[in-house]
Design an enzyme around this catalytic site. Sequence first.
Site, mmCIF file in Angstrom:
data_model
loop_
_atom_site.group_PDB
_atom_site.id
_atom_site.type_symbol
_atom_site.label_atom_id
_atom_site.label_comp_id
_atom_site.label_asym_id
_atom_site.label_seq_id
_atom_site.Cartn_x
_atom_site.Cartn_y
_atom_site.Cartn_z
ATOM 1 N N LYS A 101 -5.436 -2.104 9.479
ATOM 2 C CA LYS A 101 -5.650 -2.181 8.036
ATOM 3 C C LYS A 101 -5.827 -3.609 7.541
ATOM 4 O O LYS A 101 -6.259 -3.806 6.402
ATOM 5 C CB LYS A 101 -4.432 -1.602 7.303
ATOM 6 N N ASP A 115 0.843 -1.191 0.000
ATOM 7 C CA ASP A 115 0.000 0.000 0.000
ATOM 8 C C ASP A 115 0.880 1.242 0.000
ATOM 9 O O ASP A 115 1.672 1.440 0.921
ATOM 10 C CB ASP A 115 -0.918 -0.005 1.222
ATOM 11 N N HIS A 141 -3.787 13.988 0.927
ATOM 12 C CA HIS A 141 -4.196 13.073 1.998
ATOM 13 C C HIS A 141 -3.110 13.018 3.082
ATOM 14 O O HIS A 141 -3.411 13.129 4.270
ATOM 15 C CB HIS A 141 -4.437 11.676 1.414
ATOM 16 N N GLU A 150 -11.011 4.038 2.525
ATOM 17 C CA GLU A 150 -9.977 4.795 1.818
ATOM 18 C C GLU A 150 -10.204 4.603 0.323
ATOM 19 O O GLU A 150 -10.195 3.483 -0.180
ATOM 20 C CB GLU A 150 -8.567 4.336 2.223
ATOM 21 N N ARG A 192 -0.314 14.493 13.785
ATOM 22 C CA ARG A 192 0.864 15.234 14.277
ATOM 23 C C ARG A 192 0.721 16.688 13.866
ATOM 24 O O ARG A 192 1.333 17.140 12.884
ATOM 25 C CB ARG A 192 2.158 14.684 13.634
ATOM 26 N N THR A 195 -4.823 6.613 -0.399
ATOM 27 C CA THR A 195 -6.065 7.369 -0.510
ATOM 28 C C THR A 195 -5.892 8.542 -1.453
ATOM 29 O O THR A 195 -4.960 9.341 -1.292
ATOM 30 C CB THR A 195 -6.471 7.890 0.879
HETATM 31 CA CA CA Z 1 -4.350 2.802 2.325
#
Ligand code: CA
Length: 448
Positions: A264, A138, A145, A210, A154, A370
């Site tokens: 995920k 991924d 994004h 996503e 953060r 995403t």
């Molecule tokens: Ca992803």
Amino acid sequence: MLALNETHDVNLTSWVTSANNKNSDFPIQNLPFAIFRRKGSGESFRAGVAIGNQVLDLAAVSHTSIASGLSSEALETCCDETLNRFMGLGLEHWSSLRSALSKALRTGAPEEAELSGCLVAMDEVEYRLPCQIGDYTDFYTSIHHATSVGSLFRPDNPLLPNYKWVPIGYHGRASSIDVSGQNFHRPCGQTKAPDADAPSFGPCKRLDYELEMGIFIGPGNAPGEPIALDQADQHVFGLCLFNDWSARDIQAWEYQPLGPFLSKSFASTVSPWIVTLEALVPYLTSFERPASDPQPLPYLDSRKNRQQGSIDIQLSAHLLSRQMEQAGDSPAKLSQSSFRHSYWTINQMVAHHTVNGCNLRPGDLFGSGTQSGPDPEEAGSLLELSGGGKKPLTLPNGETRTFLEDGDTVIFTGWCEKAGHARIGFGEVQATVLPAQADLSARADIGE
Ligand code: CA
């Protein structure tokens, strides 16, 4: 070489008349691949090509006389229950079959008599994963994004310094990827509120989608032999729609220092149809890197990549709640964006992934990350659209959402459109959130 050819001609029409509808996702210029069989039958799964509202059964086509040479070799692999062997053949074979099918499906083609018996109505088929996915990586290629999510996780340091140099990715879980229609239980896991002393266990409270492109690899590379940037497109079979479901509260607690893990790995969903890179040639577009940003290192930079490294694919996300479904409402649109905003191109992802000698194999899957556009309304996740859960979205029926509720169905669509070229659609990918497994939830209650 990938190039415009007669299969892209906007004036081509098909004797499958539903393919000639201007709004069809599957005109004769598209010809995407899936693995299918008749719904509820005991038939073997095999490869099919979408044409209008029909599926052309390639196993049946392999017994006709339409193919010869390379396209005949390609058709032989289409009788398999996965596309892995077909994906491994490479561009010459794919292109030869595309050309043969394009000719045989054209209005007036003499093959109509032979091929009309090889069609199955699309609403009478069921799909499964198009291939065995050996490895899934991924990426994180939307800077919009990465910046907006980074600012939620953060606030003082949203974009880490490597982002503009490295096509960031992590190795995901292939076993829990399934095809559109995948229904999965809300995951349970550890979460920790910022003001809590210790984590607790229970169902995820911040479940998200996503909006991504999935990229399927064709021929791989030998271990130790990197794929050069300008050869990378020879190793890409095609693209699909991809939903990389994410448990944001589990993610926030677990993601440092090694990245996402259980947040995920519980489910990811691909669309059944894979649109080949060749079908997308009219929509290749320039890759632009702002002059004020670091320019890509030489192994990630070339004239070809700058001229036509990006692809202009429109992507949209819709939500259908259980209440909406029961009332017979249409899905509500949440956002729309384009893959052309990606900070890194597919060829850069392939070149970077292999530059250390890592070998890719036919059927490997990349998630693009995403795909959020530059405007906040173009965000590809609820995390962004709801400002980290602080600004609920109101649906047309008055329901509100910060994150997904049980019974919610998320639907993505994708398409390419421009004057002078045929519309190339991706169909859709949809999946529904089921409640957390009761025994796991009960265990959480005892724990509390
Ligand atoms: Ca992803």
